[in-house]
Design an enzyme around this catalytic site. Structure first.
Site, PDB file in Angstrom:
ATOM      1  N   CYS A   1       0.845  -1.201   0.000  1.00  0.00           N
ATOM      2  CA  CYS A   1       0.000   0.000   0.000  1.00  0.00           C
ATOM      3  C   CYS A   1       0.880   1.251   0.000  1.00  0.00           C
ATOM      4  CB  CYS A   1      -0.900  -0.013   1.230  1.00  0.00           C
ATOM      5  SG  CYS A   1      -1.798   1.512   1.514  1.00  0.00           S
ATOM      6  N   SER A   2       0.669   2.126  -0.966  1.00  0.00           N
ATOM      7  CA  SER A   2       1.492   3.327  -1.061  1.00  0.00           C
ATOM      8  C   SER A   2       1.328   4.237   0.153  1.00  0.00           C
ATOM      9  CB  SER A   2       1.188   4.095  -2.346  1.00  0.00           C
ATOM     10  OG  SER A   2      -0.145   4.554  -2.353  1.00  0.00           O
TER      11      SER A   2
END
Length: 119
Positions: free
Chosen positions: A11-12
């Site tokens: 997840c960024s």
């Protein structure tokens, strides 16, 4: 609930939050919650720390949410949503940072910095 960051390395926002903390010298345990999912009791404690209902921690736009036939208005109780999150941690909003009895969701990542005012 112990201090740490509930982190998904794919997840960024989770990666950005972890980097932000590390850049500021904050060294928290990293809990890869997909590998070590929180229990229903831990999820309930996270909700209490955040001041939210379990449904507010559910990623309703995640494909799995639809695949499981879930809906926001399905009448599930808080306990039922906690069970869903415990069984399907991929649905958990992320990242969640817990520090000294307080918690914040890193959306945006800067939101977690308030936990460290005065450390």
């Amino acid at each position: 609930m112990r201090d740490g960051i509930l982190h998904n390395p794919r997840c960024s926002k989770s990666r950005e939050t972890l980097k932000l903390l590390r850049d500021r010298g904050v060294d928290l345990p990293v809990i890869e919650y997909l590998q070590t999912p929180p229990t229903k009791a831990e999820l309930a404690e996270i909700c209490r720390l955040l001041g939210v209902k379990p449904l507010q921690l559910v990623r309703t736009k995640e494909a799995l949410f639809t695949e499981l036939g879930l809906g926001k208005d399905n009448g599930y109780s808080d306990a039922q949503w906690l069970a869903v999150l415990a069984e399907h941690p991929k649905l958990l909003e992320r990242p969640i940072v817990i520090h000294k009895g307080r918690a914040a969701i890193g959306r945006p990542p800067e939101q977690v910095l308030a936990l460290f005012d005065g450390r």
